[in-house]
Write a protein that holds these residues in place. Structure first.
Motif, mmCIF file in Angstrom:
data_model
loop_
_atom_site.group_PDB
_atom_site.id
_atom_site.type_symbol
_atom_site.label_atom_id
_atom_site.label_comp_id
_atom_site.label_asym_id
_atom_site.label_seq_id
_atom_site.Cartn_x
_atom_site.Cartn_y
_atom_site.Cartn_z
ATOM 1 N N THR A 12 48.133 42.315 37.395
ATOM 2 C CA THR A 12 49.210 41.692 38.173
ATOM 3 C C THR A 12 50.042 40.758 37.308
ATOM 4 O OG1 THR A 12 47.822 41.797 40.158
ATOM 5 C CG2 THR A 12 49.735 40.349 40.242
ATOM 6 N N ALA A 13 49.382 40.004 36.429
ATOM 7 C CA ALA A 13 50.106 39.108 35.530
ATOM 8 C C ALA A 13 51.080 39.888 34.651
ATOM 9 C CB ALA A 13 49.119 38.315 34.674
ATOM 10 N N LEU A 52 43.849 40.916 38.598
ATOM 11 C CA LEU A 52 44.700 39.764 38.288
ATOM 12 C C LEU A 52 45.340 39.884 36.906
ATOM 13 C CD1 LEU A 52 42.709 36.757 39.777
ATOM 14 C CD2 LEU A 52 44.451 38.191 40.846
ATOM 15 N N GLN A 53 44.610 40.424 35.956
ATOM 16 C CA GLN A 53 45.184 40.657 34.626
ATOM 17 C C GLN A 53 46.353 41.633 34.721
ATOM 18 O OE1 GLN A 53 41.695 42.084 32.654
ATOM 19 N NE2 GLN A 53 40.846 40.055 32.292
ATOM 20 N N SER A 68 45.715 34.047 44.285
ATOM 21 C CA SER A 68 44.532 34.045 43.415
ATOM 22 C C SER A 68 44.937 34.002 41.951
ATOM 23 C CB SER A 68 43.680 35.288 43.692
ATOM 24 O OG SER A 68 43.204 35.289 45.020
ATOM 25 N N LEU A 69 46.010 34.706 41.620
ATOM 26 C CA LEU A 69 46.494 34.712 40.239
ATOM 27 C C LEU A 69 47.023 33.333 39.841
ATOM 28 C CD1 LEU A 69 47.217 36.228 37.635
ATOM 29 C CD2 LEU A 69 49.376 36.891 38.729
ATOM 30 N N SER A 114 46.325 48.391 37.314
ATOM 31 C CA SER A 114 44.922 47.990 37.204
ATOM 32 C C SER A 114 43.968 49.174 37.221
ATOM 33 C CB SER A 114 44.553 47.039 38.350
ATOM 34 O OG SER A 114 44.719 47.676 39.614
ATOM 35 N N CYS A 132 53.802 34.330 33.324
ATOM 36 C CA CYS A 132 53.481 34.656 34.706
ATOM 37 C C CYS A 132 53.803 33.489 35.637
ATOM 38 C CB CYS A 132 52.005 35.041 34.812
ATOM 39 S SG CYS A 132 51.477 35.420 36.480
ATOM 40 N N ILE A 180 46.718 38.301 46.430
ATOM 41 C CA ILE A 180 46.637 38.587 44.995
ATOM 42 C C ILE A 180 47.416 37.532 44.217
ATOM 43 C CG2 ILE A 180 47.136 40.260 43.171
ATOM 44 C CD1 ILE A 180 46.998 42.459 45.316
ATOM 45 N N ARG A 206 45.436 31.257 36.746
ATOM 46 C CA ARG A 206 46.255 30.959 35.565
ATOM 47 C C ARG A 206 46.461 29.456 35.365
ATOM 48 N NH1 ARG A 206 47.937 35.849 32.655
ATOM 49 N NH2 ARG A 206 49.494 34.534 31.660
ATOM 50 N N VAL A 245 38.193 41.997 40.515
ATOM 51 C CA VAL A 245 39.236 41.006 40.820
ATOM 52 C C VAL A 245 39.899 40.532 39.530
ATOM 53 C CG1 VAL A 245 39.627 38.656 41.670
ATOM 54 C CG2 VAL A 245 38.252 40.255 43.007
ATOM 55 N N LEU A 297 36.625 35.116 42.180
ATOM 56 C CA LEU A 297 37.089 35.261 40.809
ATOM 57 C C LEU A 297 35.975 35.574 39.816
ATOM 58 C CD1 LEU A 297 39.764 32.422 40.655
ATOM 59 C CD2 LEU A 297 40.065 34.810 41.274
#
Length: 223
Positions: free
Chosen positions: A49-50, A46-47, A90-91, A70, A133, A87, A95, A42, A37
C-alpha cells in the motif's frame, strides 16, 4: 523480505507490543479499526500500500491496486482490514511509529513548555515530510475521510505516550485551562495537519508559524 520505499523499511518487529491485538481508534465521526501489525500478511499489505500511495496518491489507490501489488486476494485483504480506510489508518500508524520516541524526548526536556512544544512539532513536521507515503496523505487535501483516518491513527499512536505528558502539563497549569483538554488537543491536531499539508517547509518559516500562531493558543503566557 521487507519492501523498501524512500529508505524506510516496515517490518513487524518495529511495532510496539500493544499492537498485537486488533485495536480501535476514534476519529471524529466513525470508528476505523487498526489491523494486527504482527500479522505477516498485514505487514505485506501495508508495504504494498505504501508503494501504491507513493506512486498514485491516496485517492487513486484502490483495493484492487493494493491486492494486486501485495499478491493477496481481495477476500484475504478484507479479512485483515474492514475496508480501504482501515488499511490506510493502519499504514499511517505503522509509518509514524519511528517518530514517537524522538518527539516524546523533546517534549520531556528541560526547556520551557513553549519551546519544548515548538521543538516537538518542528521535528515531527520536518521529518515526517521526508516519508513519501506520509507526505502523500498530508498533501492530499482536507476532504473526509482523509482527515478522519489521520486523526484515527494518531489518536492511538500518541494516546499512551505524548497525550498523557501534555495532560500533565495542562493539569499543572502550563497550558491554557479555560478550554477543555480534549478540545485543545483536537485543535492542535488540526493545526498540525494543516501545516503538514503545506510542506515542504524551511525550518525558520515553520518555527515562525508555530511560535506565533499555534503556541499562543495552547500556552497563553508563552514568551
Amino acid at each position: 523480505m521487507p519492501l523498501q520505499q524512500g529508505g524506510y523499511q516496515l517490518s513487524a518487529n518495529m511495532v510496539p507490543k500493544k499492537s498485537k491485538t486488533v485495536v480501535e481508534a476514534e476519529p471524529m465521526s466513525s470508528t476505523i479499526k487498526l489491523a494486527d501489525l504482527d500479522d505477516p500478511v498485514v505487514v505485506r499489505v501495508l508495504q504494498a500500500t505504501a508503494l501504491c500511495i507513493a506512486r498514485l496518491g491516496p485517492d487513486k489507490t484502490t483495493g484492487d491496486e493494493i491486492a494486486k501489488a501485495s499478491g493477496v486476494s481481495r477476500a484475504t485483504l478484507y479479512r485483515r482490514f474492514d475496508n480501504r480506510e482501515g488499511i490506510f489508518a493502519s499504514l499511517l500508524y505503522a509509518r509514524s511509529i519511528p517518530f514517537v520516541a524522538p518527539v516524546l524526548k523533546l517534549l520531556s526536556g528541560e526547556k520551557n513548555i513553549a519551546r519544548r512544544f515548538e521543538d516537538g512539532m518542528v521535528f515531527a513536521l520536518l521529518e515526517m515530510s521526508h516519508d513519501p507515503c506520509l507526505n502523500a496523505f498530508y498533501t492530499a487535501g482536507w476532504a473526509f475521510p482523509n482527515l478522519a483516518l489521520i486523526q484515527s491513527a494518531y489518536s492511538h499512536l500518541f494516546g499512551d505516550s505524548i497525550v498523557p505528558l501534555l495532560k500533565t502539563a495542562y493539569q499543572q497549569g502550563e497550558m491554557r485551562r479555560n478550554v477543555p483538554f480534549d478540545a485543545l488537543m483536537s485543535w492542535n491536531m488540526t493545526q498540525f495537519l494543516q501545516l503538514a499539508s503545506q510542506a515542504p517547509w524551511e525550518e525558520m518559516a515553520l518555527r515562525y508559524q508555530i511560535r506565533h500562531f499555534v503556541i499562543p493558543v495552547l500556552i497563553p503566557d508563552a514568551r
